[in-house]
Design a protein around this motif. Structure first.
Motif, PDB file in Angstrom:
ATOM      1  N   VAL A  35      52.157  39.640  29.684  1.00  0.00           N
ATOM      2  CA  VAL A  35      52.694  40.450  30.773  1.00  0.00           C
ATOM      3  C   VAL A  35      51.734  40.332  31.946  1.00  0.00           C
ATOM      4  O   VAL A  35      50.514  40.283  31.764  1.00  0.00           O
ATOM      5  N   HIS A  36      52.272  40.267  33.169  1.00  0.00           N
ATOM      6  CA  HIS A  36      51.454  40.232  34.385  1.00  0.00           C
ATOM      7  C   HIS A  36      51.816  41.424  35.265  1.00  0.00           C
ATOM      8  O   HIS A  36      52.860  42.051  35.081  1.00  0.00           O
ATOM      9  N   HIS A  37      50.950  41.721  36.235  1.00  0.00           N
ATOM     10  CA  HIS A  37      51.177  42.835  37.156  1.00  0.00           C
ATOM     11  C   HIS A  37      50.619  42.443  38.525  1.00  0.00           C
ATOM     12  O   HIS A  37      49.462  42.729  38.847  1.00  0.00           O
ATOM     13  N   ALA A  38      51.431  41.760  39.307  1.00  0.00           N
ATOM     14  CA  ALA A  38      51.010  41.259  40.614  1.00  0.00           C
ATOM     15  C   ALA A  38      50.969  42.385  41.640  1.00  0.00           C
ATOM     16  O   ALA A  38      51.866  43.231  41.682  1.00  0.00           O
ATOM     17  N   GLY A  49      54.203  44.731  42.131  1.00  0.00           N
ATOM     18  CA  GLY A  49      55.320  44.189  41.371  1.00  0.00           C
ATOM     19  C   GLY A  49      55.542  44.864  40.039  1.00  0.00           C
ATOM     20  O   GLY A  49      56.520  44.566  39.357  1.00  0.00           O
ATOM     21  N   GLY A  50      54.645  45.780  39.645  1.00  0.00           N
ATOM     22  CA  GLY A  50      54.787  46.449  38.358  1.00  0.00           C
ATOM     23  C   GLY A  50      54.551  45.483  37.205  1.00  0.00           C
ATOM     24  O   GLY A  50      54.266  44.295  37.405  1.00  0.00           O
ATOM     25  N   ASP A  51      54.651  45.988  35.987  1.00  0.00           N
ATOM     26  CA  ASP A  51      54.492  45.126  34.813  1.00  0.00           C
ATOM     27  C   ASP A  51      55.646  44.134  34.758  1.00  0.00           C
ATOM     28  O   ASP A  51      56.811  44.517  34.852  1.00  0.00           O
ATOM     29  N   GLY A  55      59.190  35.558  31.524  1.00  0.00           N
ATOM     30  CA  GLY A  55      60.493  35.081  31.960  1.00  0.00           C
ATOM     31  C   GLY A  55      61.086  35.841  33.133  1.00  0.00           C
ATOM     32  O   GLY A  55      62.093  35.420  33.690  1.00  0.00           O
ATOM     33  N   SER A  56      60.463  36.937  33.544  1.00  0.00           N
ATOM     34  CA  SER A  56      61.018  37.724  34.646  1.00  0.00           C
ATOM     35  C   SER A  56      60.464  37.271  35.996  1.00  0.00           C
ATOM     36  O   SER A  56      59.492  36.518  36.066  1.00  0.00           O
ATOM     37  N   GLU A  57      61.120  37.735  37.070  1.00  0.00           N
ATOM     38  CA  GLU A  57      60.741  37.377  38.432  1.00  0.00           C
ATOM     39  C   GLU A  57      60.553  38.631  39.275  1.00  0.00           C
ATOM     40  O   GLU A  57      61.187  39.649  39.032  1.00  0.00           O
ATOM     41  N   ILE A  74      46.374  43.114  35.281  1.00  0.00           N
ATOM     42  CA  ILE A  74      46.058  42.962  33.859  1.00  0.00           C
ATOM     43  C   ILE A  74      44.996  41.887  33.643  1.00  0.00           C
ATOM     44  O   ILE A  74      44.141  42.012  32.769  1.00  0.00           O
ATOM     45  N   HIS A  75      45.051  40.834  34.443  1.00  0.00           N
ATOM     46  CA  HIS A  75      44.116  39.700  34.333  1.00  0.00           C
ATOM     47  C   HIS A  75      43.347  39.583  35.655  1.00  0.00           C
ATOM     48  O   HIS A  75      43.792  38.883  36.570  1.00  0.00           O
ATOM     49  N   PRO A  76      42.199  40.272  35.792  1.00  0.00           N
ATOM     50  CA  PRO A  76      41.492  40.365  37.069  1.00  0.00           C
ATOM     51  C   PRO A  76      41.061  39.037  37.685  1.00  0.00           C
ATOM     52  O   PRO A  76      40.865  38.971  38.894  1.00  0.00           O
TER      53      PRO A  76
END
Length: 85
Positions: A35-38, A49-51, A55-57, A74-76
């Motif tokens: 999961v990413h959180h831009a 952009g939230g969690d 596969g999501s955009e 999540i990934h600094p």
């Protein structure tokens, strides 16, 4: 103009972008399980952009000129520098 940015392997691809004001970024989570959180926190531009599940955009319209850093909450170490003219 629409530009796709891939989030995969704890990196943004590309890592540096030069765009015109009014361009749209489409952030695609290309990972299988991560999961990413831009987000961007700047004086002239805020984006969260939230969690973002695999596969999501998420879409970001660049309305202000300047240099901005897109980060992952999540990934600094994931960063993308966006130069908007």
């Amino acid at each position: 103009m629409v530009r796709v940015v891939l989030q995969k392997g704890r990196h943004y691809d590309p890592k540096d972008l030069f765009l015109q004001r009014g361009a749209t970024l489409v952030l695609v989570n290309g990972d299988d399980v991560a999961v990413h959180h831009a987000f961007i926190e700047a004086d002239r531009l805020r984006f969260d952009g939230g969690d973002q599940e695999p596969g999501s955009e998420r879409t970001l319209k660049l309305t202000e000129a300047g240099d901005f850093v897109l980060r992952c909450g999540i990934h600094p170490k994931m960063t993308l520098t966006i130069h908007v003219q």
